[in-house]
Design a protein around this motif. Structure first.
Motif, mmCIF file in Angstrom:
data_model
loop_
_atom_site.group_PDB
_atom_site.id
_atom_site.type_symbol
_atom_site.label_atom_id
_atom_site.label_comp_id
_atom_site.label_asym_id
_atom_site.label_seq_id
_atom_site.Cartn_x
_atom_site.Cartn_y
_atom_site.Cartn_z
ATOM 1 N N PRO A 72 32.453 3.837 20.984
ATOM 2 C CA PRO A 72 31.842 4.763 20.018
ATOM 3 C C PRO A 72 31.158 4.049 18.855
ATOM 4 O O PRO A 72 30.343 4.649 18.160
ATOM 5 C CB PRO A 72 33.034 5.597 19.525
ATOM 6 C CG PRO A 72 34.245 4.794 19.866
ATOM 7 C CD PRO A 72 33.908 4.023 21.106
ATOM 8 N N GLY A 73 31.452 2.755 18.657
ATOM 9 C CA GLY A 73 30.839 2.001 17.570
ATOM 10 C C GLY A 73 29.644 1.176 17.988
ATOM 11 O O GLY A 73 29.240 0.265 17.250
ATOM 12 N N VAL A 74 29.048 1.473 19.151
ATOM 13 C CA VAL A 74 27.907 0.692 19.618
ATOM 14 C C VAL A 74 26.799 0.691 18.570
ATOM 15 O O VAL A 74 26.481 1.720 17.972
ATOM 16 C CB VAL A 74 27.387 1.229 20.971
ATOM 17 C CG1 VAL A 74 26.857 2.646 20.856
ATOM 18 C CG2 VAL A 74 26.336 0.297 21.568
ATOM 19 N N GLY A 75 26.239 -0.489 18.324
ATOM 20 C CA GLY A 75 25.176 -0.619 17.339
ATOM 21 C C GLY A 75 25.659 -0.882 15.927
ATOM 22 O O GLY A 75 24.843 -1.092 15.029
ATOM 23 N N THR A 76 27.000 -0.891 15.719
ATOM 24 C CA THR A 76 27.548 -1.196 14.396
ATOM 25 C C THR A 76 27.932 -2.674 14.332
ATOM 26 O O THR A 76 27.614 -3.451 15.222
ATOM 27 C CB THR A 76 28.779 -0.321 14.109
ATOM 28 O OG1 THR A 76 29.852 -0.707 14.993
ATOM 29 C CG2 THR A 76 28.464 1.156 14.332
#
Length: 283
Positions: A72-76
């Motif tokens: 769910p934290g992809v790109g963070t």
């Protein structure tokens, strides 16, 4: 390396996401062997991703590479890592808690941050939403095929720095065992607890005993009944609930040819508490 690549995601199979990951891996090495752990992890459920790795990993040979993408934290700013277990297997995953059960139950000897300057699908640098394809499948395939060594994944990070989820321990006191509903045997609706067989032995519980089972969620009583502790489902009548030892040597709760989870609306996690104690017999 073994050339075994085992993939789990929360992507499902209704679109081309998993197929794209396969294609990347085969492009790295046409001889790589790809297997599915599951692609039915509930969306964003990092806890279940962690548990399914633990459920499966010990049955695979050394040098097997697992790719787990529930992210769910992809790109963070969360890290992308490869963990080497004490049994010489590898897990390619976001550092978001997915390694919780493996670290606790199997042990992790080393963790390396994926150097995306080297270990990233060529021409994918402007995409930040599909690291499963661009980083994890690519790196996992390169590692499984021997294109890179573990040391070439990237720099080391201390194992005690990786993210871990809250993982309660089962306890026994005055003959009462208390634990959690860790996970569901999804297909059949059985409850799998974090209570191991040794703890049941410590509480003096034996096959054939009658046990009072209480399930609570956030201190709200959900279920209370007397169940028999059986070796198998043959020790209960059709539609009857029972306790049993599951395939991971933990206590489970089931209905013979029924779904316990659906019947009583049971879910999983640290707030789902199960208590078990010996009581008088069932007629």
């Amino acid at each position: 390396m073994s050339k075994n690549l085992v993939i789990q995601t929360d992507f499902g199979l209704s679109d081309g996401a998993v197929s794209a990951m396969y294609g990347v891996a085969i492009s790295v090495d046409p001889d790589i062997r790809i297997f599915d752990l599951t692609h039915d992890i509930p969306q964003f459920n990092i806890w279940e991703a962690s548990y399914r790795l633990y459920q499966t990993i010990s049955y695979w040979p050394e040098d097997t590479v697992f790719v787990s993408v529930v992210d769910p934290g992809v790109g963070t700013e969360r890290l992308s890592v490869v963990a080497k277990t004490n049994d010489n297997q590898y897990i390619v995953t976001p550092d978001n808690g997915t390694l919780t059960h493996i670290k606790d139950k199997v042990g992790i000897s080393e963790v390396r941050i994926i150097d995306e300057n080297v270990n990233r699908l060529p021409n994918s640098g402007e995409s930040y939403t599909f690291h499963g394809r661009d980083v994890y499948a690519f790196t996992g395939a390169r590692l499984a095929s021997g294109v890179i060594t573990f040391e070439e994944v990237g720099p080391l990070v201390e194992t005690d720095k990786i993210v871990e989820l809250n993982k309660p321990r089962a306890t026994v006191s005055d003959g009462v065992i208390q634990g959690n509903i860790d996970i569901l045997d999804v297909r059949f609706g059985n409850l799998w607890t974090n209570i191991n067989r040794e703890l049941a032995n410590e509480a003096g519980i034996q096959y054939g005993d009658s046990l009072e089972v209480t399930i609570e969620n956030n201190r709200r009583h959900i279920y209370k009944n007397i169940l028999r502790f059986g070796r198998s489902f043959a020790d209960s009548r059709l539609g009857e609930p029972l306790l049993f030892v599951n395939s991971l040597d933990k206590l489970g709760v089931a209905i013979n040819q029924g779904s316990f989870a659906k019947a009583y609306h049971i879910e999983t996690g640290a707030n789902w508490i199960i208590s078990i104690r010996k009581t008088s017999g069932i007629n």
